[in-house]
Write an enzyme that holds these catalytic residues in place. Sequence first.
Site, PDB file in Angstrom:
ATOM      1  N   LYS A  71       0.825  -1.213   0.000  1.00  0.00           N
ATOM      2  CA  LYS A  71       0.000   0.000   0.000  1.00  0.00           C
ATOM      3  C   LYS A  71       0.858   1.262   0.000  1.00  0.00           C
ATOM      4  O   LYS A  71       0.637   2.172  -0.797  1.00  0.00           O
ATOM      5  CB  LYS A  71      -0.933  -0.039   1.208  1.00  0.00           C
ATOM      6  CG  LYS A  71      -1.777   1.195   1.417  1.00  0.00           C
ATOM      7  CD  LYS A  71      -2.934   0.919   2.358  1.00  0.00           C
ATOM      8  CE  LYS A  71      -2.520   0.179   3.593  1.00  0.00           C
ATOM      9  NZ  LYS A  71      -1.549   0.935   4.439  1.00  0.00           N
ATOM     10  N   ARG A  94       1.860   8.470   6.916  1.00  0.00           N
ATOM     11  CA  ARG A  94       2.108   8.298   8.350  1.00  0.00           C
ATOM     12  C   ARG A  94       3.587   8.033   8.617  1.00  0.00           C
ATOM     13  O   ARG A  94       4.313   7.548   7.759  1.00  0.00           O
ATOM     14  CB  ARG A  94       1.295   7.126   8.894  1.00  0.00           C
ATOM     15  CG  ARG A  94      -0.207   7.307   8.820  1.00  0.00           C
ATOM     16  CD  ARG A  94      -0.929   6.060   9.291  1.00  0.00           C
ATOM     17  NE  ARG A  94      -0.567   4.909   8.471  1.00  0.00           N
ATOM     18  CZ  ARG A  94      -0.680   3.645   8.858  1.00  0.00           C
ATOM     19  NH1 ARG A  94      -1.141   3.365  10.059  1.00  0.00           N
ATOM     20  NH2 ARG A  94      -0.351   2.662   8.055  1.00  0.00           N
ATOM     21  N   LYS A 105       6.496  -6.587  11.156  1.00  0.00           N
ATOM     22  CA  LYS A 105       5.960  -5.872   9.997  1.00  0.00           C
ATOM     23  C   LYS A 105       7.040  -5.147   9.200  1.00  0.00           C
ATOM     24  O   LYS A 105       6.944  -4.968   7.995  1.00  0.00           O
ATOM     25  CB  LYS A 105       4.893  -4.872  10.466  1.00  0.00           C
ATOM     26  CG  LYS A 105       4.234  -4.071   9.356  1.00  0.00           C
ATOM     27  CD  LYS A 105       3.145  -3.179   9.922  1.00  0.00           C
ATOM     28  CE  LYS A 105       2.537  -2.293   8.836  1.00  0.00           C
ATOM     29  NZ  LYS A 105       3.466  -1.249   8.367  1.00  0.00           N
ATOM     30  N   ALA A 273      -3.906   1.443  12.827  1.00  0.00           N
ATOM     31  CA  ALA A 273      -5.253   1.305  12.264  1.00  0.00           C
ATOM     32  C   ALA A 273      -6.020   0.140  12.874  1.00  0.00           C
ATOM     33  O   ALA A 273      -7.237   0.111  12.779  1.00  0.00           O
ATOM     34  CB  ALA A 273      -5.175   1.138  10.753  1.00  0.00           C
ATOM     35  N   PHE A 381       3.830  -8.472  -9.439  1.00  0.00           N
ATOM     36  CA  PHE A 381       4.989  -9.303  -9.129  1.00  0.00           C
ATOM     37  C   PHE A 381       5.397 -10.040 -10.406  1.00  0.00           C
ATOM     38  O   PHE A 381       4.551 -10.335 -11.263  1.00  0.00           O
ATOM     39  CB  PHE A 381       4.652 -10.329  -8.034  1.00  0.00           C
ATOM     40  CG  PHE A 381       4.638  -9.757  -6.643  1.00  0.00           C
ATOM     41  CD1 PHE A 381       5.655 -10.049  -5.748  1.00  0.00           C
ATOM     42  CD2 PHE A 381       3.608  -8.923  -6.231  1.00  0.00           C
ATOM     43  CE1 PHE A 381       5.638  -9.527  -4.457  1.00  0.00           C
ATOM     44  CE2 PHE A 381       3.583  -8.400  -4.951  1.00  0.00           C
ATOM     45  CZ  PHE A 381       4.607  -8.701  -4.056  1.00  0.00           C
ATOM     46  N   TRP A 409       7.189  -0.918  -7.701  1.00  0.00           N
ATOM     47  CA  TRP A 409       8.295  -1.495  -6.928  1.00  0.00           C
ATOM     48  C   TRP A 409       9.524  -1.676  -7.821  1.00  0.00           C
ATOM     49  O   TRP A 409      10.641  -1.355  -7.428  1.00  0.00           O
ATOM     50  CB  TRP A 409       7.880  -2.846  -6.339  1.00  0.00           C
ATOM     51  CG  TRP A 409       8.887  -3.399  -5.365  1.00  0.00           C
ATOM     52  CD1 TRP A 409       8.908  -3.231  -4.019  1.00  0.00           C
ATOM     53  CD2 TRP A 409      10.038  -4.202  -5.684  1.00  0.00           C
ATOM     54  NE1 TRP A 409       9.998  -3.869  -3.469  1.00  0.00           N
ATOM     55  CE2 TRP A 409      10.714  -4.469  -4.470  1.00  0.00           C
ATOM     56  CE3 TRP A 409      10.580  -4.707  -6.877  1.00  0.00           C
ATOM     57  CZ2 TRP A 409      11.888  -5.226  -4.407  1.00  0.00           C
ATOM     58  CZ3 TRP A 409      11.744  -5.465  -6.819  1.00  0.00           C
ATOM     59  CH2 TRP A 409      12.386  -5.718  -5.597  1.00  0.00           C
TER      60      TRP A 409
END
Length: 556
Positions: A71, A94, A105, A273, A381, A409
């Site tokens: 994201k 953020r 994470k 979140a 991908f 990416w």
Amino acid sequence: MKSDIEIAQEAVMLPIKEVATQLGLTEDDLELYGKYKAKLSDDCMNRFADEEDGKLILVTAINPTPAGEGKTTTSVGLGQAFGRMGKKAVLALREPSLGPCFGIKGGAAGGGYAQVVPMEDLNLHFTGDFHAITSANNLLAALLDNHIQQGNALGIDPRQVTWKRCLDMNDRVLRNIVVGLGSKMDGMVREDHFVITVASEIMAVLCLANDMNDLKRRLGKIIVAYTFDGKPVTADDLQATGAMAALLKDAIKPNLIQTLEHTPALVHGGPFANIAHGCNSVRATKSALKMADYVITEAGFGADLGAEKFFDIKCRKAGLTPDAVVLVATIRALKYNGGVPKADLSAENMDALKKGIVNLEKHIENLQKYGVPVVVTLNSFVTDTAEETAFVEEFCRQRGCEFALSEVWEKGGEGGVALAEKILEVLETKESNFKPLYKDDLSLEEKVNVIAKEIYGADGVEFSPAAKKELDRITSMGMGHFPVCMAKTQYSLSDDPKALGRPEHFTLHVREAYVCAGAEFVVVVTGSIMTMPGLPKVPAANGIDVTDEGVITGLF
């Protein structure tokens, strides 16, 4: 293949003063934190107050899986794509929390050739905002315990202290502790708790405040305890507001950095979140809207958490109207939702894709309920096949939303041009008729039921007696009109993290509720969600190091 941190460390950054000129900012508008980071001055934000708002684009995603969704990577790549197309764009993101960085994470700077930099600074101490929030939180806790120790003039019931200390680190042994052990001079013995800093109400308050006056107003309203006769005790009652505001004086100012392709990025605040409301600061978003034609922001975790709270809390409270929403998915994650183990996700599997795509379907349906045009993007991908991609594209078109492939990416801004063009087309041809999911005048229980049924797909809600009693008390205190902030696992639409895909015929279990009177929302805790995460068996911290030359390795 280079790692994210290697790509970031090889980047040639522009001095932040040069990046700022893209937004019409001068050096006098900035408070510099070295060569590549700065905060926006109050005078700067006031100067842009009368400018027309740009377009607000939200980036959200399907439920997160071990396969990854991308994201933040998509958000950053989209901002870079707008820059390549000559559009005046800015990111509003953020700040990462240290806890997940060293846990499971990882960081939150994007990935590959779609990152914000300096990546190590952002993922570690950055400009000290989280440290300031931690200090303000714990100052309030110290003043509270000191008040009880010094005679307890307010009549605080130690059994009804609701304010928790915080730490920006995953540390499960601090969830439930006992304080005040020792002599009489060491305080009153009582049970206490820690939350992670990004779950602190002060984080939420800072991210929802419009300015210093609003920040102080909200800080003062924070409820820290109840008296023996059941009356709320606030930070104002403890005369703590001014000192907390002093600690947050600089933290309330948005931070300016850049992407790998020098697109400006305002990175500020970071409430979780799955516990809090999961959005960057209102101040950063509103400033971005005044300074650019296109603002790309994101909301944490899946759309059932981040996007719902962005729409129902942040937009409601800040008066924001989003113009479009981008829903990020990956074929790998959809196949994971279809029952394929992580190790086998690279192989084509149309049956699993068809089974798992129901998770994407539910998120599309949910977002369409808010009246905002939806664009689905597949974060590409190399293992994705043409048949898989074509199936997802047709699936989206049949459900009335646009589709674009993202290759940011691997290719940075160039790989996001198709997505940017699709968004521009949507902005020109489709009107946003944004409206929140529920009205303020519904009861708190009704609001929870609306979210559970409409967004999660639950049959109903089961409230524990304690939660029901607390919701009644919050209502009796005149706060029943507040929106609700659901604390729920991010891994499933339900409160069971193992229920993948699109769970049906389940009941949402609410075990706890409490009011954040300063943030002006009510937190509703479901399932087994924790406000202080723990570390995994093999924490990411095990692989992080610094070379003899001072280069950080192992961050991701």
